[in-house]
Design a protein around this motif. Structure first.
Motif, PDB file in Angstrom:
ATOM      1  N   PHE A  63      -2.099   4.530  19.498  1.00 34.77           N
ATOM      2  CA  PHE A  63      -2.878   5.046  18.398  1.00 34.77           C
ATOM      3  C   PHE A  63      -3.693   3.993  17.671  1.00 34.77           C
ATOM      4  N   LEU A  64      -3.059   2.910  17.418  1.00 35.00           N
ATOM      5  CA  LEU A  64      -3.709   1.969  16.501  1.00 35.00           C
ATOM      6  C   LEU A  64      -4.945   1.287  17.099  1.00 35.00           C
ATOM      7  N   ASP A 100      -9.342  -3.888  12.210  1.00 42.71           N
ATOM      8  CA  ASP A 100     -10.549  -3.715  11.420  1.00 42.71           C
ATOM      9  C   ASP A 100     -10.714  -2.230  11.095  1.00 42.71           C
ATOM     10  N   TYR A 101     -11.200  -1.919   9.892  1.00 40.03           N
ATOM     11  CA  TYR A 101     -11.320  -0.506   9.516  1.00 40.03           C
ATOM     12  C   TYR A 101     -12.276   0.258  10.425  1.00 40.03           C
ATOM     13  N   SER A 102     -13.424  -0.309  10.679  1.00 38.99           N
ATOM     14  CA  SER A 102     -14.419   0.465  11.431  1.00 38.99           C
ATOM     15  C   SER A 102     -14.002   0.660  12.883  1.00 38.99           C
ATOM     16  N   ASN A 103     -13.276  -0.327  13.442  1.00 39.86           N
ATOM     17  CA  ASN A 103     -12.788  -0.153  14.802  1.00 39.86           C
ATOM     18  C   ASN A 103     -11.680   0.892  14.847  1.00 39.86           C
ATOM     19  N   PHE A 104     -10.808   0.828  13.866  1.00 39.71           N
ATOM     20  CA  PHE A 104      -9.749   1.825  13.749  1.00 39.71           C
ATOM     21  C   PHE A 104     -10.356   3.222  13.706  1.00 39.71           C
ATOM     22  N   ARG A 105     -11.365   3.345  12.870  1.00 42.37           N
ATOM     23  CA  ARG A 105     -12.074   4.601  12.707  1.00 42.37           C
ATOM     24  C   ARG A 105     -12.647   5.125  14.028  1.00 42.37           C
ATOM     25  N   SER A 138     -10.020   6.908   5.558  1.00 42.34           N
ATOM     26  CA  SER A 138      -9.397   5.713   4.972  1.00 42.34           C
ATOM     27  C   SER A 138      -7.998   6.012   4.443  1.00 42.34           C
ATOM     28  N   ASP A 139      -7.690   7.275   4.158  1.00 38.15           N
ATOM     29  CA  ASP A 139      -6.297   7.609   3.875  1.00 38.15           C
ATOM     30  C   ASP A 139      -5.426   7.220   5.063  1.00 38.15           C
ATOM     31  N   VAL A 140      -5.875   7.620   6.238  1.00 40.44           N
ATOM     32  CA  VAL A 140      -5.124   7.292   7.439  1.00 40.44           C
ATOM     33  C   VAL A 140      -5.021   5.782   7.607  1.00 40.44           C
ATOM     34  N   TYR A 141      -6.162   5.129   7.397  1.00 41.66           N
ATOM     35  CA  TYR A 141      -6.169   3.669   7.556  1.00 41.66           C
ATOM     36  C   TYR A 141      -5.200   3.005   6.585  1.00 41.66           C
ATOM     37  N   GLN A 142      -5.231   3.445   5.339  1.00 40.05           N
ATOM     38  CA  GLN A 142      -4.335   2.872   4.332  1.00 40.05           C
ATOM     39  C   GLN A 142      -2.883   3.029   4.755  1.00 40.05           C
ATOM     40  N   LEU A 143      -2.547   4.216   5.262  1.00 41.83           N
ATOM     41  CA  LEU A 143      -1.185   4.473   5.712  1.00 41.83           C
ATOM     42  C   LEU A 143      -0.773   3.492   6.807  1.00 41.83           C
ATOM     43  N   TYR A 144      -1.628   3.357   7.805  1.00 39.55           N
ATOM     44  CA  TYR A 144      -1.330   2.442   8.900  1.00 39.55           C
ATOM     45  C   TYR A 144      -1.233   1.007   8.408  1.00 39.55           C
TER      46      TYR A 144
END
Lengths: 242, 242
Positions: A241-242, A192-197, A176-182
């Motif tokens: 990436f995203l 969506d967070y889980s898809n990003f993950r 989620s650090d990565v997600y927050q940055l993006y």
DNA sequence: GCAAAAGTGTTCCGACTACACCCATGC
DNA sequence: GCATGGGTGTAGTCGGAACACTTTTGC
């Protein structure tokens, strides 16, 4: 470089070359994208905020000048640096008009991404220097608003097509650090967070260290590490990436 | 490329600025991607091929210099012009060493795409000038091979993400004209013709003129026209062409 | 007829979307 | 328990890849 056309009656222009840097940073605490600005104290554009910059010295490469600007303003541990664009029209700098010798000023702009936590502004007492949230940037000196806008476009592209993010994250980080940055850079609605993950893990460029970290309430998160080796084969391949 | 030695005093460097242009063209007859080269006749790098270039004159913008280079070498009807990169390290140009005044040479490179059919090389009898197939380019003067490689990367990206192709195609063209252009630049294996065709039409940016054209054997093809109006809403949106 | 080039359709498969749901912690 | 954030799974959908097939011309 150039073939000096044998028949030039026209006079060649003499230049001083400046390097202006768009320095971005992400405040992960408050989820804000920041840009470094300095207050000018001389004409032209005295009392305007501007991008940090410097003029190229003898024997100094463009990139070295950009580095100098960075180290003069902030102590930088880790960063990403890339050339942006060169602005060189005549009359873009009011100094040209006042100058008897008719020297022109060329601006080579660079774009940098640095770790917010690892940087300390060098408060020299005199010149103002500050991190500005991108959406609160005032009118800047010269054509710096234009340069900044271009830098921001490039930052978003870089984030989507290259692993710059891991240059600015700590050695180990949670997903989620990565997600927050993006999300901070690209806007909340980018994914969506889980898809990003899922997509991120599928790239197989992150190693799970096994170590868990707990930050307040909620389930502890795994700490991951960027695997530069695993990324190499993907280098320069068309990838998103995203 | 960090060359700032500490012994050097903080004197600012003086520059002459050159514009070097990577001029591409597509020979649709022979399906070859061409780049324009000129033969140098002076030191340094006498008798080497090089990218066409010129030094910026007083009062002349960078883009105007690039235009001048183009019109000096070829008669251009339609083209696409874009800034590439600025090379400015010290010692990249041997003239710097010989120069008592220690003037440095900066190179701002531009990349252009022109219609092969509409261009006529200006044969001035003395200086050699020629279209080179990209895969037969010899060793060039200065760091021009590097610049060329970078320009080629950019050309391929432009083609995939923007409708540059239609700037270089005639007003009306067949779908396989477009396909040939893409295949020539991106390589034969970039896509199946029929899939390319389907995707391109789905964008709805091409108008079928209804006119048919027959070139030798085979079924006559429809002539299409690029619809700039229909493209406007897609402008600056994330989109892929190929 | 046959070859050549244009144009259409169909099937397969992977990727992305949008969720619903389970898990481990603090309080 | 319950709120909070981490993590997993799944059903639906869209679009690209591969390739077979039809159409219209020249010869």
């Amino acid at each position: 470089m150039t073939a000096a056309s044998s028949s030039i009656p026209d006079k060649l222009a003499d230049f001083k070359v400046g390097v202006d840097t768009v320095i971005f940073s992400v405040d992960t605490e408050q989820n804000r994208l920041l840009v470094l600005l300095v207050m000018r104290h001389e004409d032209p554009y005295s009392d305007y905020w501007s991008l940090p910059g410097a003029l190229v010295r003898e024997g100094e490469s463009l990139e070295a000048t950009a580095d100098r600007v960075l180290t003069e303003k902030i102590h930088v541990n880790n960063l990403y640096l890339e050339q942006l664009f060169t602005f060189g029209g005549p009359q873009r700098d009011p100094r040209e008009a006042q100058n008897a010798y008719n020297v022109r000023y060329l601006s080579v702009s660079y774009f940098a991404l640095v770790r917010y936590e690892d940087t300390a502004l060098i408060a020299d007492g005199v010149s103002g220097i500050a991190w500005y949230p991108l959406n609160r940037v005032p009118e800047l000196a010269f054509d710096h608003n234009e340069i900044l806008a271009y830098g921001y476009r490039r930052l978003r592209n870089k984030l989507e097509y290259s692993p710059v993010a891991f240059d600015v994250l700590p050695d180990t980080f949670t997903l989620s650090d990565v997600y927050q940055l993006y999300a901070t850079v690209l806007g909340e609605d980018f994914s969506d967070y889980s898809n990003f993950r899922t997509r991120l893990l599928k790239l197989r460029i992150l190693q799970d260290t096994g170590v868990k970290t707990s930050r307040g309430a909620g389930r502890p998160a795994s700490l991951y590490r960027f695997d530069a080796e695993a990324f190499k084969p993907l280098k320069d391949k068309p990838m998103v990436f995203l």
